[in-house]
Write a protein that holds these residues in place. Structure first.
Motif, mmCIF file in Angstrom:
data_model
loop_
_atom_site.group_PDB
_atom_site.id
_atom_site.type_symbol
_atom_site.label_atom_id
_atom_site.label_comp_id
_atom_site.label_asym_id
_atom_site.label_seq_id
_atom_site.Cartn_x
_atom_site.Cartn_y
_atom_site.Cartn_z
ATOM 1 N N VAL A 1 21.276 0.926 -4.078
ATOM 2 C CA VAL A 1 22.661 0.884 -4.563
ATOM 3 C C VAL A 1 23.628 0.766 -3.389
ATOM 4 O O VAL A 1 23.359 1.253 -2.288
ATOM 5 N N GLN A 2 24.772 0.102 -3.662
ATOM 6 C CA GLN A 2 25.797 -0.031 -2.637
ATOM 7 C C GLN A 2 27.146 -0.310 -3.286
ATOM 8 O O GLN A 2 27.319 -1.323 -3.970
ATOM 9 N N PHE A 3 28.111 0.612 -3.092
ATOM 10 C CA PHE A 3 29.472 0.373 -3.549
ATOM 11 C C PHE A 3 30.146 -0.649 -2.636
ATOM 12 O O PHE A 3 29.930 -0.651 -1.412
ATOM 13 N N LEU A 4 30.989 -1.504 -3.258
ATOM 14 C CA LEU A 4 31.836 -2.387 -2.468
ATOM 15 C C LEU A 4 33.054 -1.609 -1.999
ATOM 16 O O LEU A 4 33.583 -0.756 -2.724
ATOM 17 N N LEU B 1 23.549 -3.329 -7.386
ATOM 18 C CA LEU B 1 22.202 -2.822 -7.585
ATOM 19 C C LEU B 1 21.214 -3.888 -7.123
ATOM 20 O O LEU B 1 21.252 -5.023 -7.613
ATOM 21 N N ILE B 2 20.369 -3.510 -6.188
ATOM 22 C CA ILE B 2 19.408 -4.446 -5.613
ATOM 23 C C ILE B 2 18.027 -4.016 -6.059
ATOM 24 O O ILE B 2 17.592 -2.889 -5.775
ATOM 25 N N VAL C 1 15.774 7.294 -2.740
ATOM 26 C CA VAL C 1 15.566 5.946 -2.216
ATOM 27 C C VAL C 1 16.855 5.414 -1.596
ATOM 28 O O VAL C 1 16.854 4.850 -0.494
ATOM 29 N N SER C 2 17.970 5.602 -2.297
ATOM 30 C CA SER C 2 19.225 5.006 -1.853
ATOM 31 C C SER C 2 20.390 5.802 -2.420
ATOM 32 O O SER C 2 20.262 6.450 -3.468
ATOM 33 N N CYS C 3 21.522 5.743 -1.709
ATOM 34 C CA CYS C 3 22.713 6.455 -2.175
ATOM 35 C C CYS C 3 23.953 5.785 -1.611
ATOM 36 O O CYS C 3 23.944 5.265 -0.486
ATOM 37 N N SER C 4 25.038 5.791 -2.401
ATOM 38 C CA SER C 4 26.313 5.244 -1.939
ATOM 39 C C SER C 4 27.448 5.978 -2.653
ATOM 40 O O SER C 4 27.285 6.436 -3.785
ATOM 41 N N LEU D 1 29.442 8.802 -7.210
ATOM 42 C CA LEU D 1 28.243 8.741 -6.366
ATOM 43 C C LEU D 1 27.160 8.012 -7.136
ATOM 44 O O LEU D 1 26.899 8.326 -8.315
ATOM 45 N N ALA D 2 26.556 7.023 -6.500
ATOM 46 C CA ALA D 2 25.424 6.309 -7.084
ATOM 47 C C ALA D 2 24.181 6.656 -6.276
ATOM 48 O O ALA D 2 24.223 6.689 -5.036
ATOM 49 N N ALA D 3 23.089 6.934 -6.957
ATOM 50 C CA ALA D 3 21.861 7.308 -6.268
ATOM 51 C C ALA D 3 20.665 6.749 -7.007
ATOM 52 O O ALA D 3 20.666 6.630 -8.243
ATOM 53 N N SER D 4 19.646 6.410 -6.246
ATOM 54 C CA SER D 4 18.382 5.935 -6.795
ATOM 55 C C SER D 4 17.294 6.905 -6.340
ATOM 56 O O SER D 4 17.139 7.153 -5.140
ATOM 57 N N LEU D 5 16.537 7.466 -7.289
ATOM 58 C CA LEU D 5 15.575 8.509 -6.981
ATOM 59 C C LEU D 5 14.256 8.244 -7.703
ATOM 60 O O LEU D 5 14.220 7.614 -8.769
ATOM 61 N N VAL D 6 13.173 8.738 -7.124
ATOM 62 C CA VAL D 6 11.857 8.615 -7.740
ATOM 63 C C VAL D 6 11.182 9.972 -7.733
ATOM 64 O O VAL D 6 11.473 10.837 -6.901
ATOM 65 N N HIS D 7 10.255 10.156 -8.688
ATOM 66 C CA HIS D 7 9.445 11.363 -8.698
ATOM 67 C C HIS D 7 8.466 11.300 -7.541
ATOM 68 O O HIS D 7 7.955 10.242 -7.192
ATOM 69 N N PHE D 8 8.210 12.462 -6.956
ATOM 70 C CA PHE D 8 7.373 12.496 -5.760
ATOM 71 C C PHE D 8 6.430 13.674 -5.865
ATOM 72 O O PHE D 8 6.842 14.794 -6.127
#
Length: 821
Positions: free
Chosen positions: A151-154, A170-171, A93-96, A104-111
């Motif tokens: 996700v988004q790093f400053l 984190l949004i 979904v998202s990565c930063s 590394l920050a990542a947001s993932l879902v099962h697919f």
């Protein structure tokens, strides 16, 4: 096309070759595993995830086993780097990545193949993970929820040293934003790990919002929340240490309550169906370094025959709602409206239908913006795929995986200027070209060529006036800071002519309410703009009345001989000489136009925008192959008529604006007028002040023209129009009875001005050769007596070469002419 997209990055060119080389290396005999192994048919999974503040690009793809690979492309070094691989079949979904590339920050879902990517399956989780990647080590779960997370790093503005603390946003789809404080330490040399992975402090940044936008370049968060069904735009500014401040609140007159949840520029997710963008509203915020704040809004399409969008110019205190006809009621819009930030402009782009360039620096008049709709070739030449406007001028094409830098195409705009027939488009493109700022001398030269050919082509405004003002504004604007509000931007203050295919409604809007009281950088300029709007009602416009008053005052003093303090006048003249010296130094080639060859006191008293006028004349002079010396031909050529007409238009333009002209302009204009106009028209131009009889011009005419009957009429008509002091001087240059008569009359007038009649003898002494005409003899004797007692005064007033004998001879010649003998 008007918009040029310069490619900064291309997945297929910048990443794919590297992936293939990595695959080949991992497949070689004896090679160790762990690298990015892929199969050819999996390249279609390659896509961009995020563009960080330093313009590093994060991308992902799946290998033949479904493992998720994360890579980074460094735009500075043009190198790729493998960041991490999840050995599970997940959808990203998202990565930063933080600025040091240690986390590394990542947001993932099962697919599952049966499920859709944009719908979470029952019981499925969205995992938000934090990974140590320098080197690859621990993985920490930040969230495991049934809603999407981004996700988004400053990124700090200073990257000179590693940071001990990182900050991660984190949004949540549940309409809240949190900020995590992540401390790291170094172990075993360069190994970077979380300091306390069991406890990561967090704080709530925003909640109950329906729309949010991230500005990666300026590290700002814009979001809209609903207060009593009213949309309010808010902005949070993050600083280098992770602290943040709510900067302003601004009410938005738009409806977002039924629009769902929308994020802008929080990575490059593909959850939305790009094929149905026309069903969704578009909302985005644009700023630039001058303190502008624009909100662009397009509602859902409710008509195929037209499209409506609104731009809130908060830095100006008003909004404009544009409605554009799409050309046909059958026009089917399948793509969304795109807004692109182009610094001083915002491009509004609907593939295949319209392309608008909105002037956000000076949006008051619609003629300063460019509107192209329908089957225009400019519209058709733009990309038809959806574009995502990132911070600054960066533009992302998700379909092709390309990152562009959008710039205005100067060459195309100049060509468009030659071809367009509409005054509104000429005005808009003229300003657009000058605002580009790249190689201004080249642009001015090209515009001058166009003006020379089309000086009478505009009916709604004076083309020369507009060029002089616009060019001057854009040449000094970058150095004037807040002083630009005092500078004239255009010669036009109102525009009533319709723009084809466009209707416009302008409304006042409430100004943003600033929530802080100390401003720096952009915020200082925005606050200055808001203060100006707040306290300058009615809106202040440039007014040249002060210049006009000073101009008339200086000319009046010049004519009457009265002067201000010597210091004041000396400063004016010294500044004028510096301007002229600089202009001459910039001119690499010898001038063909005979300017700067005389003292022109009136013009030197108010020196300013001379170079543009010199360039216009020089271009026209060279094009028509005119010689610096005029009056060589008996009949004026068509080229001289053209240049004379151009100079007349320049004079008209500058006179209305009270702008100075190069010394020698009036002389050159008059010489061309004498050469081109019949006597009746020429005298009409003299009497109405179009042509000025400068001393230099009249002197040349008296010396260069013979005493033919035609030229005698011209010379006499000129002399009688001269001021007395200049007329006396000029008459001495013309060896002609008429000139002698004028000189004599003036001499007699001066002698008799204070004459007191004295008793005289009745005897008249006649000199040898004198005429037997007693009245004349008596009069000449009186003059001779007066002369003898006023020699010093007459010499001081320039009468040293004129005496009673000269008057006698002139009187006899004149009488002879009248008697025809």
């Amino acid at each position: 096309m008007a918009l040029r997209l310069v490619s900064d990055f291309d997945l297929r060119k910048d990443v794919l070759p590297w992936l293939r080389s990595q695959r080949a290396a991992s497949a070689a005999p004896g090679a160790r595993g762990g690298g990015p192994g892929v199969l050819e048919n999996n390249y279609e999974s390659l896509r961009i995830l995020n563009v960080e503040r330093n313009e590093n690009i994060i991308y992902t793809y799946k290998d033949d086993k479904g493992n998720v690979f994360f890579g980074l492309y460094d735009c500075r070094t043009r190198q790729n780097e493998h960041l991490y691989t999840f050995e599970k079949d997940l959808h990203v979904v998202s990565c930063s990545v933080n600025s040091e590339r240690t986390l590394l920050a990542a947001s993932l879902v099962h697919f599952t193949k049966e499920g859709r990517k944009n719908e979470l399956q029952p019981g499925s989780k969205c995992l938000t993970l934090l990974v140590e990647i320098h080197p690859v080590n621990n993985v920490k779960v930040l969230k495991a929820v049934d809603s999407y997370i981004w996700v988004q790093f400053l990124y700090p503005h200073v990257e000179s040293r590693p940071l001990a603390e990182n900050h991660l946003l984190l949004i949540s789809e549940e309409k809240y934003i949190e900020k995590f404080h992540i401390q790291v330490i170094q172990e075993d040399g360069n190994r970077v790990v979380l300091k306390d992975s069991g406890h990561l402090p967090r704080e709530r940044v925003a909640e109950d919002f329906v729309w949010a936008q991230w500005d990666m370049s300026e590290q700002r968060l814009y979001y809209v929340d609903l207060k009593m069904s009213r949309s309010v735009l808010k902005c949070i500014q993050f600083s280098a240490d992770g602290k943040f401040n709510l900067m302003f609140e601004a009410p938005l007159d738009i409806t977002l309550s039924d629009s769902g949840f929308k994020l802008v520029n929080f990575g490059c997710d593909d959850l939305q169906d790009q094929k149905n963008l026309s069903k969704h509203l578009t909302l985005c915020v644009f700023t630039n370094h001058t303190g502008t704040l624009c909100v662009c809004y397009s509602p859902k399409f409710d008509s195929w025959g037209k499209i409506t969008y609104t731009v809130f110019y908060f830095h100006k205190g008003h909004s404009k709602t544009f409605t554009a006809a799409l050309g046909s009621v059958d026009s089917h819009v399948t793509k969304g409206l795109t807004f692109l930030n182009l610094d001083y402009y915002v491009a509004v782009y609907l593939p295949g239908h319209l392309f608008h360039l909105l002037n956000i620096q000076h949006p008051d008049l619609i003629c300063h913006s460019l509107f192209l709709t329908g089957n225009n070739e400019v519209v058709d030449m733009l990309p038809h795929s959806p574009l995502q406007s990132l911070s600054g001028s960066l533009v992302l094409d998700l379909c092709s995986g390309k990152l562009y830098r959008a710039v205005l195409n100067q060459s195309y705009l100049l060509q468009f200027l030659w071809n367009t027939q509409l005054d509104c488009e000429k005005m808009a493109v003229l300003h657009c070209v000058l605002s580009c700022g790249r190689d201004p001398q080249f642009l001015e030269a090209k515009l001058i060529q166009w003006i020379s050919e089309n000086v009478s082509a505009c009916h709604s405004f004076d083309l020369i006036q507009e060029f002089i003002i616009a060019s001057s504004y854009w040449s000094i604007y970058p150095e004037t800071s807040n002083m630009d509000k005092l500078l004239p931007y255009s010669s036009v203050f109102a525009w009533d002519t319709e723009i084809p295919g466009i209707t416009l409604v302008t409304e006042e809007i409430p100004l943003p309410f600033m929530k802080v009281h100390s401003f720096k950088g952009y915020w200082e300029k925005l606050n200055s703009n808001l203060e100006y709007v707040k306290y300058s009602k009615p809106r202040l416009l440039y007014d040249n009345s002060m210049v006009q008053k000073e101009w008339h005052s200086l000319i009046s003093e010049e004519k009457t001989g009265r002067r201000r303090s010597m210091v004041y006048m000396r400063n004016i003249r010294e500044n004028a000489m510096k301007v002229i010296s600089n202009l001459e130094a910039r001119n690499l080639e010898p001038r063909l136009t005979p300017l700067f060859q005389e003292e022109d006191n009136h013009q030197r008293l108010l020196m300013g925008l001379l170079d543009l006028i010199c360039q216009i004349l020089e271009t026209s002079w060279r094009k028509h192959h005119l010689h610096p010396q005029l009056l060589h031909c008996r009949r004026a050529s068509a080229a001289e008529f053209t240049v004379f007409h151009l100079m007349t238009r320049i004079l008209e333009a500058t006179r209305t604006l009270f702008l100075p002209l190069p010394p020698g302009f009036h002389t050159l204009h008059t010489m061309l007028g004498v050469h081109c106009l019949p006597l009746y028209n020429l005298l009409h131009y003299f009497d109405n002040g179009v042509l000025l009889l400068t001393e230099t011009a009249v002197t040349r005419l008296m010396k260069d023209l013979d005493n033919s009957e035609k030229n005698e009429k011209l010379k006499f008509s000129i002399i009688v129009r001269l001021p007395p002091l200049i007329g006396q001087k000029i008459c001495r240059l013309w060896d002609h009875p008429m000139s002698s008569n004028i000189i004599s009359r003036n001499h007699v007038r001066v002698l008799l001005l204070n004459y007191k009649k004295q008793p005289r003898s009745s005897m008249i002494d006649k000199s040898p050769g004198s005429v037997e005409f007693l009245p004349l003899n008596y009069f000449i004797e009186i003059l001779a007596d007066i002369e003898s007692s006023n020699r010093a005064l007459l010499a001081f007033e320039g009468h040293d070469n004129v005496d009673a004998k000269f008057v006698e001879e002139a009187a006899l010649k004149h009488t002879t002419m009248l008697l025809g003998s």
